[in-house]
Design a protein around this motif. Sequence first.
Motif, mmCIF file in Angstrom:
data_model
loop_
_atom_site.group_PDB
_atom_site.id
_atom_site.type_symbol
_atom_site.label_atom_id
_atom_site.label_comp_id
_atom_site.label_asym_id
_atom_site.label_seq_id
_atom_site.Cartn_x
_atom_site.Cartn_y
_atom_site.Cartn_z
ATOM 1 N N ILE A 1 7.850 -2.380 8.056
ATOM 2 C CA ILE A 1 7.950 -1.444 9.183
ATOM 3 C C ILE A 1 9.397 -0.957 9.300
ATOM 4 O O ILE A 1 10.333 -1.731 9.091
ATOM 5 N N LEU A 2 9.593 0.301 9.536
ATOM 6 C CA LEU A 2 10.905 0.971 9.597
ATOM 7 C C LEU A 2 11.619 1.031 8.248
ATOM 8 O O LEU A 2 12.708 1.577 8.135
ATOM 9 N N GLY A 3 10.965 0.451 7.212
ATOM 10 C CA GLY A 3 11.555 0.517 5.873
ATOM 11 C C GLY A 3 10.736 1.425 4.983
ATOM 12 O O GLY A 3 11.158 1.824 3.900
ATOM 13 N N THR A 4 9.548 1.739 5.450
ATOM 14 C CA THR A 4 8.676 2.672 4.745
ATOM 15 C C THR A 4 8.031 3.553 5.811
ATOM 16 O O THR A 4 8.031 3.217 6.988
ATOM 17 N N LYS A 5 7.491 4.673 5.371
ATOM 18 C CA LYS A 5 6.899 5.612 6.326
ATOM 19 C C LYS A 5 5.517 5.109 6.746
ATOM 20 O O LYS A 5 4.668 4.875 5.890
ATOM 21 N N ILE A 6 5.296 4.942 8.024
ATOM 22 C CA ILE A 6 3.982 4.518 8.515
ATOM 23 C C ILE A 6 3.473 5.583 9.473
ATOM 24 O O ILE A 6 4.105 5.862 10.488
ATOM 25 N N TYR B 1 0.858 -1.180 0.000
ATOM 26 C CA TYR B 1 0.000 0.000 0.000
ATOM 27 C C TYR B 1 0.894 1.228 0.000
ATOM 28 O O TYR B 1 1.677 1.424 0.921
ATOM 29 N N HIS B 2 0.761 2.062 -1.024
ATOM 30 C CA HIS B 2 1.497 3.336 -1.034
ATOM 31 C C HIS B 2 0.618 4.445 -0.468
ATOM 32 O O HIS B 2 1.103 5.528 -0.175
ATOM 33 N N LYS B 3 -0.689 4.152 -0.369
ATOM 34 C CA LYS B 3 -1.622 5.107 0.248
ATOM 35 C C LYS B 3 -2.503 4.357 1.229
ATOM 36 O O LYS B 3 -2.888 3.220 0.963
ATOM 37 N N ILE B 4 -2.833 5.004 2.313
ATOM 38 C CA ILE B 4 -3.700 4.367 3.297
ATOM 39 C C ILE B 4 -5.139 4.407 2.790
ATOM 40 O O ILE B 4 -5.606 5.464 2.357
ATOM 41 N N PRO B 5 -5.849 3.265 2.822
ATOM 42 C CA PRO B 5 -7.245 3.296 2.355
ATOM 43 C C PRO B 5 -8.106 4.247 3.199
ATOM 44 O O PRO B 5 -7.917 4.332 4.413
ATOM 45 N N GLN B 6 -8.989 4.950 2.534
ATOM 46 C CA GLN B 6 -9.899 5.874 3.219
ATOM 47 C C GLN B 6 -11.177 5.114 3.520
ATOM 48 O O GLN B 6 -11.993 4.902 2.643
ATOM 49 N N ILE B 7 -11.335 4.683 4.765
ATOM 50 C CA ILE B 7 -12.477 3.822 5.080
ATOM 51 C C ILE B 7 -13.417 4.440 6.103
ATOM 52 O O ILE B 7 -14.234 3.741 6.700
ATOM 53 N N GLY B 8 -13.272 5.723 6.332
ATOM 54 C CA GLY B 8 -14.190 6.377 7.268
ATOM 55 C C GLY B 8 -13.848 6.066 8.713
ATOM 56 O O GLY B 8 -12.684 5.995 9.073
ATOM 57 N N LYS B 9 -14.887 5.825 9.529
ATOM 58 C CA LYS B 9 -14.697 5.726 10.981
ATOM 59 C C LYS B 9 -14.288 4.337 11.483
ATOM 60 O O LYS B 9 -13.906 4.188 12.634
ATOM 61 N N THR B 10 -14.415 3.339 10.631
ATOM 62 C CA THR B 10 -14.097 1.976 11.087
ATOM 63 C C THR B 10 -12.608 1.887 11.440
ATOM 64 O O THR B 10 -11.770 2.361 10.681
ATOM 65 N N PRO B 11 -12.285 1.283 12.599
ATOM 66 C CA PRO B 11 -10.868 1.170 12.966
ATOM 67 C C PRO B 11 -10.048 0.419 11.900
ATOM 68 O O PRO B 11 -10.537 -0.533 11.295
ATOM 69 N N LEU B 12 -8.839 0.887 11.694
ATOM 70 C CA LEU B 12 -7.960 0.279 10.690
ATOM 71 C C LEU B 12 -6.810 -0.456 11.390
ATOM 72 O O LEU B 12 -6.131 0.100 12.255
ATOM 73 N N VAL B 13 -6.623 -1.703 10.999
ATOM 74 C CA VAL B 13 -5.592 -2.569 11.586
ATOM 75 C C VAL B 13 -4.668 -2.997 10.454
ATOM 76 O O VAL B 13 -5.148 -3.320 9.365
ATOM 77 N N ALA B 14 -3.351 -2.988 10.698
ATOM 78 C CA ALA B 14 -2.449 -3.359 9.605
ATOM 79 C C ALA B 14 -1.294 -4.229 10.060
ATOM 80 O O ALA B 14 -0.672 -3.989 11.085
#
Length: 361
Positions: A177-182, A158-171
């Motif tokens: 991790i630490l290799g890309t910007k999170i 994922y180069h962009k975070i999905p826009q899913i509204g109010k539902t909590p997002l878990v990844a």
Amino acid sequence: MDRVYNFSAGPSQLPIEVLQQAQKDMLNFGGTGTSVMEMSHRSQAFQDIIDETEASLRKLMNIPDSYAVLFLQGGPSLQFSMIPMNLADRGDTVAYAVTGHFAQYAIDEASRWCNAVKVSSSKETGFDCIPKITEDDVPDNAKYVHITGNNTVYGTMYHKIPQIGKTPLVADWSSAILGTKIDVEKYDLVYAGAQKNMGIAGVTFVIMKKELLKREISDTIPTMLNYKILFEKGSMYNTPPCWSIYISGLVFKWVEAQGGVDEMVRRNTEKSGMLYDFIDNSKLFSANVRKSDRSIMNVPFTLPDSKQDEEFIAFAERKGLINLKGHKAKGGCRASLYNGMSLEGVKELVKTMKEFEKNHV
Ligand SMILES: *Cc1c(COP(=O)(O)O)cnc(C)c1O
């Protein structure tokens, strides 16, 4: 034998400085007269190690105080179960993006506890892309949406975070991790095993909103799977993986000394760019992932047939470039370019691919 360039998808190559520091500390850590492996986890010396490790990670990833950092065991694979058990009740609806091998495992485990529904899938095209998810795809009653940030086996991210509204997002960001910007604040929970970009096998990091720890959860959930209890016990309800935590601490210091996550992203973009560039212009090698969704950490590629894949893998191995075999679910070849892999290593790989190509087309 000299050290080789190890392109393994995990456990993976560590920075040499980390190994050298571990070697220095091996027999006598910080004047304690013992190694970290022999130390009581209740000692001040170990408490300092875990506290410093957490502080380094918080700094590297800009983790706000409103998020807990947990050091857990069982790998990301156990998170596939812990997440539904802690964030949803039995039978609740939870939503998953199925973008690869581990994403499939994640939804399968969630299905044992919840009504786990797919919000997107790239299975039909061999997991070659990251399908878009919108708010409309997410059921109203979903307790969370789970994505796999970087698909280790198929080489998409994922180069962009999905826009899913109010539902909590878990990844699951295990392999980037630490290799890309999170941007931690965009998520409710991020998790990652250490053995790709954060250290060695044995410890898994869970970064979650403290707010989520307030949920009442079923008392049938085993204590060792209960985030709230693990958090209250400072990740030491039982003996933690002390050595693995210590190595992660060294890796975090190393990342910081190199210039932090921004510098890692710059290097990984350069390394993967160099490899994709070569492949895109090659008559022998090809990469079949949609360009806009390509991972900067794991680069799967193939030759015209599987016999040639094998020949190339053996050829590279003779030159000290190891673990280039693709995951068995996908086949072909794969080069994993985590933070521990130097630019020189990738230059050697491209040189070796060129040489192989010259003799085979
Ligand atoms: C490696 C990996 C896992 C599994 O890790 P284990 O330590 O074997 O549980 C899960 N998710 C992703 C994205 C991975 O890369």
